[in-house]
Structures are given as C-alpha cells and as structure tokens.
Design a protein around this motif. Structure first.
Motif, PDB file in Angstrom:
ATOM      1  N   PRO A 132      27.282  43.016  60.954  1.00 14.12           N
ATOM      2  CA  PRO A 132      26.772  41.882  61.745  1.00 14.12           C
ATOM      3  C   PRO A 132      27.356  42.102  63.151  1.00 14.12           C
ATOM      4  O   PRO A 132      26.815  41.390  64.328  1.00 14.12           O
ATOM      5  CB  PRO A 132      28.073  40.725  61.013  1.00 14.12           C
ATOM      6  CG  PRO A 132      28.035  41.134  59.621  1.00 14.12           C
ATOM      7  CD  PRO A 132      27.938  42.751  59.854  1.00 14.12           C
ATOM      8  N   GLN A 133      28.041  43.107  63.575  1.00 14.19           N
ATOM      9  CA  GLN A 133      28.647  43.622  64.965  1.00 14.19           C
ATOM     10  C   GLN A 133      27.665  44.108  65.636  1.00 14.19           C
ATOM     11  O   GLN A 133      27.824  44.821  66.857  1.00 14.19           O
ATOM     12  CB  GLN A 133      29.928  43.924  64.911  1.00 14.19           C
ATOM     13  CG  GLN A 133      30.914  43.227  63.964  1.00 14.19           C
ATOM     14  CD  GLN A 133      32.253  44.151  63.767  1.00 14.19           C
ATOM     15  OE1 GLN A 133      32.734  45.023  64.720  1.00 14.19           O
ATOM     16  NE2 GLN A 133      32.921  43.578  62.873  1.00 14.19           N
ATOM     17  N   LEU A 134      26.433  44.887  64.891  1.00 11.97           N
ATOM     18  CA  LEU A 134      25.721  45.822  65.587  1.00 11.97           C
ATOM     19  C   LEU A 134      24.479  45.694  65.647  1.00 11.97           C
ATOM     20  O   LEU A 134      23.866  44.852  65.370  1.00 11.97           O
ATOM     21  CB  LEU A 134      25.619  47.062  64.226  1.00 11.97           C
ATOM     22  CG  LEU A 134      27.105  47.880  63.959  1.00 11.97           C
ATOM     23  CD1 LEU A 134      26.664  48.718  62.927  1.00 11.97           C
ATOM     24  CD2 LEU A 134      27.739  48.602  65.286  1.00 11.97           C
ATOM     25  N   GLY A 135      23.865  46.135  66.569  1.00 12.03           N
ATOM     26  CA  GLY A 135      22.494  46.094  67.257  1.00 12.03           C
ATOM     27  C   GLY A 135      21.721  47.227  67.369  1.00 12.03           C
ATOM     28  O   GLY A 135      22.465  48.305  67.206  1.00 12.03           O
ATOM     29  N   GLY A 136      20.174  47.419  67.568  1.00 14.63           N
ATOM     30  CA  GLY A 136      19.808  48.466  68.109  1.00 14.63           C
ATOM     31  C   GLY A 136      19.911  49.644  66.875  1.00 14.63           C
ATOM     32  O   GLY A 136      19.763  49.459  65.804  1.00 14.63           O
ATOM     33  N   GLU A 137      19.794  50.711  67.454  1.00 12.55           N
ATOM     34  CA  GLU A 137      19.615  51.991  66.552  1.00 12.55           C
ATOM     35  C   GLU A 137      21.168  52.199  65.697  1.00 12.55           C
ATOM     36  O   GLU A 137      20.963  52.559  64.389  1.00 12.55           O
ATOM     37  CB  GLU A 137      19.707  53.322  67.599  1.00 12.55           C
ATOM     38  CG  GLU A 137      19.258  54.458  66.728  1.00 12.55           C
ATOM     39  CD  GLU A 137      20.705  55.412  66.239  1.00 12.55           C
ATOM     40  OE1 GLU A 137      20.449  55.798  65.157  1.00 12.55           O
ATOM     41  OE2 GLU A 137      21.686  54.880  66.611  1.00 12.55           O
ATOM     42  N   LEU A 138      22.414  51.813  66.335  1.00 10.98           N
ATOM     43  CA  LEU A 138      23.396  51.973  65.312  1.00 10.98           C
ATOM     44  C   LEU A 138      23.223  50.893  63.984  1.00 10.98           C
ATOM     45  O   LEU A 138      23.786  51.370  63.147  1.00 10.98           O
ATOM     46  CB  LEU A 138      24.697  51.584  66.304  1.00 10.98           C
ATOM     47  CG  LEU A 138      25.223  52.455  67.095  1.00 10.98           C
ATOM     48  CD1 LEU A 138      26.449  52.258  68.003  1.00 10.98           C
ATOM     49  CD2 LEU A 138      25.459  53.914  66.308  1.00 10.98           C
ATOM     50  N   ARG A 139      22.897  49.834  64.410  1.00 11.77           N
ATOM     51  CA  ARG A 139      22.506  49.031  63.374  1.00 11.77           C
ATOM     52  C   ARG A 139      21.490  49.501  62.081  1.00 11.77           C
ATOM     53  O   ARG A 139      21.854  49.504  60.776  1.00 11.77           O
ATOM     54  CB  ARG A 139      22.049  47.387  63.466  1.00 11.77           C
ATOM     55  CG  ARG A 139      21.885  46.590  62.299  1.00 11.77           C
ATOM     56  CD  ARG A 139      21.303  45.428  62.642  1.00 11.77           C
ATOM     57  NE  ARG A 139      21.262  44.274  61.636  1.00 11.77           N
ATOM     58  CZ  ARG A 139      20.254  44.313  60.605  1.00 11.77           C
ATOM     59  NH1 ARG A 139      19.051  45.336  60.780  1.00 11.77           N
ATOM     60  NH2 ARG A 139      20.379  43.517  59.503  1.00 11.77           N
ATOM     61  N   LEU A 140      20.464  50.285  62.678  1.00 13.89           N
ATOM     62  CA  LEU A 140      19.604  51.217  61.754  1.00 13.89           C
ATOM     63  C   LEU A 140      20.309  51.924  61.004  1.00 13.89           C
ATOM     64  O   LEU A 140      20.125  52.514  59.787  1.00 13.89           O
ATOM     65  CB  LEU A 140      18.363  51.486  62.354  1.00 13.89           C
ATOM     66  CG  LEU A 140      17.451  50.481  63.230  1.00 13.89           C
ATOM     67  CD1 LEU A 140      16.326  50.840  63.843  1.00 13.89           C
ATOM     68  CD2 LEU A 140      16.820  49.171  62.155  1.00 13.89           C
ATOM     69  N   ARG A 141      21.113  52.714  61.801  1.00 15.60           N
ATOM     70  CA  ARG A 141      21.926  53.965  60.960  1.00 15.60           C
ATOM     71  C   ARG A 141      22.939  53.349  60.078  1.00 15.60           C
ATOM     72  O   ARG A 141      23.007  53.934  59.013  1.00 15.60           O
ATOM     73  CB  ARG A 141      22.448  54.372  62.166  1.00 15.60           C
ATOM     74  CG  ARG A 141      22.877  56.182  61.729  1.00 15.60           C
ATOM     75  CD  ARG A 141      23.911  56.889  62.618  1.00 15.60           C
ATOM     76  NE  ARG A 141      23.494  56.809  63.989  1.00 15.60           N
ATOM     77  CZ  ARG A 141      24.040  57.482  64.803  1.00 15.60           C
ATOM     78  NH1 ARG A 141      25.221  58.178  64.705  1.00 15.60           N
ATOM     79  NH2 ARG A 141      23.896  57.278  66.028  1.00 15.60           N
ATOM     80  N   ALA A 142      23.606  52.198  60.364  1.00 13.71           N
ATOM     81  CA  ALA A 142      24.501  51.758  59.393  1.00 13.71           C
ATOM     82  C   ALA A 142      23.846  51.172  58.210  1.00 13.71           C
ATOM     83  O   ALA A 142      24.349  51.446  56.950  1.00 13.71           O
ATOM     84  CB  ALA A 142      25.306  50.489  59.949  1.00 13.71           C
ATOM     85  N   LEU A 143      22.616  50.762  58.487  1.00 11.73           N
ATOM     86  CA  LEU A 143      21.703  50.242  57.110  1.00 11.73           C
ATOM     87  C   LEU A 143      21.449  51.495  56.291  1.00 11.73           C
ATOM     88  O   LEU A 143      21.373  51.270  55.166  1.00 11.73           O
ATOM     89  CB  LEU A 143      20.538  49.524  57.548  1.00 11.73           C
ATOM     90  CG  LEU A 143      20.662  48.007  57.930  1.00 11.73           C
ATOM     91  CD1 LEU A 143      19.317  47.530  58.486  1.00 11.73           C
ATOM     92  CD2 LEU A 143      20.696  47.381  56.609  1.00 11.73           C
ATOM     93  N   ARG A 144      21.158  52.659  56.873  1.00 14.84           N
ATOM     94  CA  ARG A 144      20.851  53.994  56.335  1.00 14.84           C
ATOM     95  C   ARG A 144      21.765  54.291  55.158  1.00 14.84           C
ATOM     96  O   ARG A 144      21.814  54.509  54.128  1.00 14.84           O
ATOM     97  CB  ARG A 144      20.502  54.847  57.245  1.00 14.84           C
ATOM     98  CG  ARG A 144      20.160  56.198  56.645  1.00 14.84           C
ATOM     99  CD  ARG A 144      20.044  57.335  57.519  1.00 14.84           C
ATOM    100  NE  ARG A 144      19.985  58.538  56.930  1.00 14.84           N
ATOM    101  CZ  ARG A 144      19.940  59.799  57.820  1.00 14.84           C
ATOM    102  NH1 ARG A 144      20.312  59.665  59.031  1.00 14.84           N
ATOM    103  NH2 ARG A 144      19.523  61.066  57.011  1.00 14.84           N
TER     104      ARG A 144
END
Length: 636
Positions: free
Chosen positions: A95-107
């Motif tokens: 919930p704290q992330l956006g952009g590419e880092l959120r996508l990487r965390a989702l991965r």
C-alpha cells in the motif's frame, strides 16, 4: 577501480547495467554510505547469491527509508526460505508503493505466494507484467514472463514453461543488462534437463557461459557449473558429478557464495551416503554445518536420509518429522510433503506398519492435491528408496486408492521405471527383467550385440561354461557355425563396452571355459526377486519384478525355465497371501492381491474368476467394468 566508479551517476549506471562486482569493489570499505549506497550494496550482494552478506546493508537501507531496499529485502526473505515473513512484509509494504517499485513488489509477492502454495500467485505476477506493459517497458515485461515460466517449471508444467521462455528470451537478448537473460537460461536449462533434452541443455549451458564472459562474474559461473553437475548426474557420469561438486564447494567458499556451498556439499553428502561411503558423507555434512549457519530444508532432509541409510531409523524418523514441522511453519508445501513421505518410509523400515499407513495416507492425500507433474517432482528424487513401500501400499485396500489418486498411475511399480543407477566401487549389475541392460560402476554399457546381456547373465549363473554350453542354452535353434560366430561377437562386445577384464577364459585349449572375473561384484535383478520371495518380503519382490526375464531372447528352453521359476515363485507367494485374505474376509485386499497375481500370470483363470466375483461385492462400477473388459480380452 574505485576512482573509476566514484561519482553517484557512475555507480547508478553500473548498478543498472548489472555490474555488481564492480559496484561492490567501488564501495568496499567505505564507512560514509547513505541509504542509496547501502541499497546498491545489499541488492548487488543479493543478486550475486551472497544472501547472508546482503541482509545487513539491506536492513540498514530500509531503516533509512530506501523503498527499493524494502522491496528487495522482501525478496531476500523469500530467497532464503522465510516465505511467511516475506508474504507479511509485502502485504504491509504494497500500500505504500507506487510506480515501478509497486510492480516489482507485486512480482516477488506473487513468487512468494507460489512458494507458499497459496492462491493469488499467478494473478499478482500477471498484474505486475501487465503494469510494465502499460509503462511501455517490454524489457521488464519479458522478465516477468520468465518469472511465470519459472513458476510453471517449479510445478512441473514444462510445456507451458518452454512456451513462455521462447517468448521472453528474444526480448531479453536485447537488454543491456545480461543478467535477466542469464536467469532465463538457468530456467531453460532446468526445464530441458527435466524433459530429458540433455543435448539441448548442454547447448544452452554453453550459450550462458559465453554470455557470462562479458561479466566475468564468479557467482554466475558457479550457478552454471551447478547445472553442469546436474547434467552430469542425468548422463550417468557419477564420478565427474562428485568431483565437480567438490570443486564447486571450494570455489563457492572462496567467494562466500553460501547458496552454492550448501547446494554442492548437501548433494555430495547425499551421493556419498547413497553409495555407502557413510564416513565420508558425515565429514562432508560436517563441513557444511561449519560453513552454513542455518541449513535449508533440503539439507536437513539429506541429513535425515543419511541417518536412515546408516541404520539409525528412529533418529531418522525424528529428524524427518522435525523438517516436516519446520516446512509447514515456513510455508514450504512441497518440502513438507516430501518430509512426510520419507517419514512414512522410516516407519515402514522399522516394520511399524500402522504408523507407516498413518503417515503415508496423509502424504498421499497431500500429493493428490498437487498437479500430477508437481507430485512426480516431489516423489522423484527418492523413488528408488520408496519403491518397496509403495509396492506394499499398492496391496493395501486402505492405501491403494490414495496411491492411485496421488500418482494417477502406479503401474511403474510393476517395472516400467528403471532403477536408480547409483553404485559403489567395481560393480557389475545385470538387469534382465523387462529389459536387457548391463551397468559397470553404475554407468550403462552401450552394447551392440543383442545377446551380450544374455551371455553375461548365463555366465553369472553358470560360471566355467564352455562355448557350446552357452550356445546350447541361449540359441539352440541357430546353425552351429553362426551361433559360434555370434557368441564370439557377444564376448568381443562385452570386452569392448563393459571391460576387457570382465570375461575370463580358462580350462583346456580344446574346450575353453568362460567365467566372469572374481574382481567384479555381480548382482542380478532376477536373483534378487527369488531372494526376496524366499525371505517372505513379498511387496519388495513385487517391486523388484520388472517384467519377463530376458524379453528379447526367444527359442531358449533355459530362458523359459527361468521365466517359469520367477513367475511361479512370485505368483505362488502372492496366492498364499490371497488365500489368507480370503480366510480373513478382507474382500478389498482379495481384489488387490488377485490383480497382482494376474499382472504376473495373466492366464490364471481361477484367480480372474475370484477377482471378478469379489469385485462385484466391493468394487465401484468403473473398476468392475475394467475387470470384465480384461476378462473379455483374455477369453478372446
């Protein structure tokens, strides 16, 4: 080197290009590292397999507020088997992330869920992949395609994995950072080996080695050599396999790659234990325990199996159940099931059949819930050692349905699967049941003459036989001169492909006698079946009986006598069990034992009638229909 990579923009460029060794060299020994530099160090160590060293700089960077470090710290938790902690970390972080880092965390969250065996894994990885495509980043989308391929590979879905890899690799080949392509090559090699495409795997391995020339990364070289070791194992080069594992362990220790140290030493200890080198195996495992603080679940299971093979079965059972509990706590579903399966085997070895049935039932239920390729991946490494227990389960009414549900087809217990080829010392194995194969020191011998295995078998059973005696037994219908020439071809074939010292000749010049060398320890699978029957070990005998004796040898009364002896001994022992089950009123067991008898003696009409009669009382419609169809085929 430090001067060349000192400015922040140069360090960032090295990081983005995957030049982790250069980056680590540039930052080594500096005490003024900020959050970004600590993140670079931690991520570089993580991506070169130095997990223990990566933890501290990543934690420090997270404490200083670096969000990329926070994402990769979750990845580190996942990579070191702390899957539950990793899942909780990502759930709090996303919930704290956006952009590419959120996508990487989702991965990495998706990969973690996959390793936990929990729902939502594929959806998370797919969401990340689609997110990268929306950003126009086809390069990262290709990396996510590889992640999906790796997941399919883990679950034994190799066709889907290959399809995804074929889609990802052409895009990754254009990436300025060669590491994602190397990671895809790693997965491709693993898939090719699992599919038996060993030549293709060797070609991919060579491509990966050429790619690593631009990196000069010793950690990548270690991971490639680990796959080379696995390839050697699959090709039957056990001497080379053991030597390479020892070399890998030494090189990994020099560069502090704990993952490869554990990989190499745990597999070397397992190999040494399998071939009976128990003292050396204990020493190897001792080296591992001094170098790796917390052993992985795999290594702990190796330790348990070493204990079992040394004969300390109660301790092995305790260790296996401890691994089971630890695996459940970590969310490692496959290792938990594998540990339970091995614990059942320990109980079977102790002749504690009620405990074995309890543990095996639970393990088979878990296997039945996994995709079939994944269940085979779980059971595959221990198949040789578990074979006798699974043959026992096949004859038990309470376990047989579970076995069929878990593995779908237990017919391999009748012998379609070749035994494990691990052997120790100078040993000659002659495989005659359902196949004709000779192995020297565990390595299959490429025979050219079809009768060579039959000659080896006959000489093993009838040492000091003359050429005429061998010819009369094996090829009585052949014209004498042609038979004599063929015998000479077989002897030459054996000496060329098994060893010049295997067949010895003695006796009178006019009638020389042939025998196998006393230096060789000879085992015959046919004699093992008879020994097991004589010892009352009927499930083991059923497991060892792989099919007809010397199936390629025709018109030989001697071979026919051996076939009758083997089938008769085993069928007679099963019929005794069958009569006992009838007297005890165990109708479901009667059906199972009758089926086992008919697998060996399909012409036993009385047993077939008995099976059909009892099946009408206890079998379901599908099984009953199958039995009636089999009877119809035999009668027509």
């Amino acid at each position: 080197m430090k001067e060349r990579f000192s400015a922040p923009e140069q360090l960032e460029a090295a990081y983005q290009a995957g030049q982790y060794s250069l980056l680590l060299t540039a930052l080594h020994g500096r005490e003024d590292l900020g959050a970004r530099e600590l993140a670079w160090v931690g991520i570089s160590l993580l991506r070169t397999g130095q997990f223990t060293a990566a933890e501290e700089p990543l934690e420090l960077a997270v404490a200083l507020g670096d969000q990329e470090a926070a994402v990769e710290f979750g990845n580190l938790l996942r990579a070191t088997g702390r899957n539950r902690k990793a899942a909780e970390h990502f759930q709090a972080l996303l919930p704290q992330l956006g952009g590419e880092l959120r996508l990487r965390a989702l991965r990495w969250f998706g990969v973690t869920l996959d390793q936990l065996g929990e729902p939502g894994a594929t959806q998370a990885i797919e969401e990340a992949r689609r997110g990268y495509l929306r950003l126009g980043d086809r390069r990262m989308a290709a990396r996510l395609t590889h992640t999906l391929a790796a997941s399919h590979s883990t679950h034994g879905e190799f066709s889907e994995a290959l399809k995804l890899l074929n889609s990802a690799i052409p895009v990754l080949e254009k990436d300025q950072n060669p590491r994602p392509l190397l990671a895809a090559f790693h997965t491709l090699i693993d898939v090719q080996v699992e599919c038996g495409q060993l030549d293709a795997a060797a070609e991919t391995l060579e491509r990966a080695r050429l790619l690593n020339l631009s990196l000069h990364d010793p950690h990548v070289a270690l991971h490639l050599d680990a796959r080379q070791a696995n390839l050697m194992l699959m090709q039957g080069d056990y001497g080379g396999y053991a030597a390479l594992l020892g070399d890998l362990a030494g090189r990994a220790r020099e560069v502090q790659d704990s993952q490869i140290v554990e990989y190499a030493l745990s597999r070397l200890a397992d190999h040494q234990s399998r071939v009976g080198e128990h003292v050396q195996a204990v020493r190897t495992m001792g080296q591992l325990r001094t170098q790796v603080r917390d052993l992985s679940l795999h290594s702990r299971l190796v330790l348990a199996m070493m204990t079992l093979r040394r004969g300390d079965v109660p301790s092995a059972l305790r260790l296996q159940l401890e691994v089971r509990r630890a695996a459940l706590e970590q969310g490692s579903v496959l290792q938990a099931t594998r540990a339970l399966l091995l614990a059942a085997y320990s109980a079977y070895t102790m002749h504690d059949l009620p405990r074995c049935a309890e543990l095996l039932s639970e393990a088979l239920l878990e296997l039945a819930g996994q995709p079939r390729p994944q269940s085979w991946a779980t059971i595959g490494p221990e198949l040789r050692e578990l074979e006798e227990m699974l043959a026992y389960a096949r004859l038990q009414p309470n376990l047989s349905p579970l076995l069929q549900a878990a593995l779908e087809d237990a017919s391999y217990l009748g012998g379609s699967l070749r035994e494990d080829l691990f052997t120790a010392g100078m040993r000659l194995e002659i495989m005659t049941l359902g196949q004709e194969l000779a192995l020297r020191d565990g390595v299959p011998c490429a025979m050219r003459a079809r009768g060579s295995v039959a000659v080896l078998c006959y000489l093993a059973l009838h040492p000091r036989s003359t050429r005429q005696e061998v010819i009369t037994a094996l090829w009585p219908e052949r014209e004498p001169k042609k038979a004599a020439n063929y015998f000479r071809q077989c002897v030459a074939d054996i000496r060329e492909n098994v060893g010049a010292d295997v067949i010895l000749v003695g006796g009178a010049h006019q009638a020389p006698e042939y025998r196998l060398s006393g230096k060789a320890s000879v085992t015959l699978d046919s004699q093992r079946v008879l020994q097991l029957v004589a010892g009352g070990q009927i499930p083991a005998a059923v497991a060892a009986y792989k099919g007809d004796f010397l199936p390629g040898l025709e018109d030989s009364e001697w071979a026919d006598e051996q076939r009758l002896l083997l089938r008769g001994s085993l069928a007679s022992a099963l019929r005794a069990e069958l009569r006992a089950a009838q007297l005890a009123g165990e109708k479901r067991r009667v059906v199972l034992l009758a089926s086992a008898v008919l697998n060996i003696d399909p012409d036993d009409f009385d047993t077939e009638e008995l099976r059909l009669s009892v099946a009408r009382e206890v079998s379901g419609p599908a099984e009953l229909a199958r039995f009636e169809a089999e009877r119809h085929r035999r009668m027509n």
